[in-house]
Design an enzyme around this catalytic site. Sequence first.
Site, PDB file in Angstrom:
ATOM      1  N   LYS A   1       0.809  -1.224   0.000  1.00 13.86           N
ATOM      2  CA  LYS A   1       0.000   0.000   0.000  1.00 13.86           C
ATOM      3  C   LYS A   1       0.844   1.276   0.000  1.00 13.86           C
ATOM      4  O   LYS A   1       0.415   2.304  -0.512  1.00 13.86           O
ATOM      5  CB  LYS A   1      -0.953   0.010   1.200  1.00 13.86           C
ATOM      6  CG  LYS A   1      -2.061  -1.039   1.080  1.00 13.86           C
ATOM      7  CD  LYS A   1      -3.050  -0.932   2.218  1.00 13.86           C
ATOM      8  CE  LYS A   1      -4.105  -2.018   2.115  1.00 13.86           C
ATOM      9  NZ  LYS A   1      -5.179  -1.864   3.108  1.00 13.86           N
TER      10      LYS A   1
ATOM     11  N   ASP B   1     -10.319   2.390   2.423  1.00 13.84           N
ATOM     12  CA  ASP B   1     -10.452   1.624   3.686  1.00 13.84           C
ATOM     13  C   ASP B   1     -11.202   2.438   4.741  1.00 13.84           C
ATOM     14  O   ASP B   1     -12.184   1.965   5.313  1.00 13.84           O
ATOM     15  CB  ASP B   1      -9.067   1.232   4.222  1.00 13.84           C
ATOM     16  CG  ASP B   1      -8.413   0.130   3.396  1.00 13.84           C
ATOM     17  OD1 ASP B   1      -9.144  -0.716   2.864  1.00 13.84           O
ATOM     18  OD2 ASP B   1      -7.166   0.123   3.295  1.00 13.84           O
TER      19      ASP B   1
END
Length: 286
Positions: A63, A100
């Site tokens: 990420k 997220d």
Amino acid sequence: MHFAVLGNPIAHSLSPVIHSYFAKILGLKLSYERILVAAPFAKVAADFFAAGGAGCNVTVPCKLEACAFADSLDDNAAAAGAVNTLKRNADGTISGFNTDGPGLVLDLKRLNMLPDNARILIVGAGGAAQGIVQPLLNAGAEQITLANRHAAKAVKIAAKFASSSKVNAVSLNTLNEGQAAHLARHHYAKSFDLVINATSSSLQHMLPPLEPLILQRAGAAYDLMYTPQGGTIFTRCCTELGLKHCADGIGMLIAQAALSLELWTGQRPDIAQAIAYLQRYLQGRA
Ligand code: ATR
């Protein structure tokens, strides 16, 4: 439309299952594969887009590299320092997003766990904790307390949000001592509107060291982790302590995927329907 999830390891990823179901209920034609990132992330991602990929999800441990790979970042990705969604634009540039935290907010709202001006305790100070602070502030949180075993990590995250003055950091020990004394003196005092377990403790089947009174006097509790059976050791503990509103992170998992699909296609699937499907799938009933 060709999509994928990139990470290492990747075989366990549920993203293809989730996105195939989304495509089915929305009537979209798309393919979605798992790609193991065994070479530098930038090379794997560049190859994927060069081969016609329209967008991809990015998971552990890529990420941060995805953040560097993207030509531009949305606010949440910039605040999290992490990207979980990449999208190829018409001009060939790549945009990076982080769904997220917004996925968590969407799920908390669905569950009625996020009152206006919420006072929120986030337990943990890893990447998961850092990624949810900005979206919770954007959603109107009044105060966010980050508590970690090692306070320095929480302090470091809080410092990134110093300009808002709504985010503070504390060690779990200090929080426990201060809150326990306060709550014991004030019988009807609330601790927090919402306690979020952003530690990885549930994966080790352990509880973060939190005073039971803090949980007992909270409005709601949410664990970012989930299990195939539903609930985690943390949510079960909260239920046993009498909390009426407890949830694990399966809704966040679905919601972050739904927001990725919306970024790519403009269409958002029904989240509750997809959660019910994934639960059946995880229990071998779908
Ligand atoms: P992630 O990216 O998923 O957040 P991480 O960066 O490894 O993972 O962070 C894990 C977090 O869970 C940390 O805040 C860690 O606390 P420490 O920094 O004090 O180590 C926390 N954590 C893991 N297991 C825990 C446990 N049993 N009790 C309390 N905190 C725990």
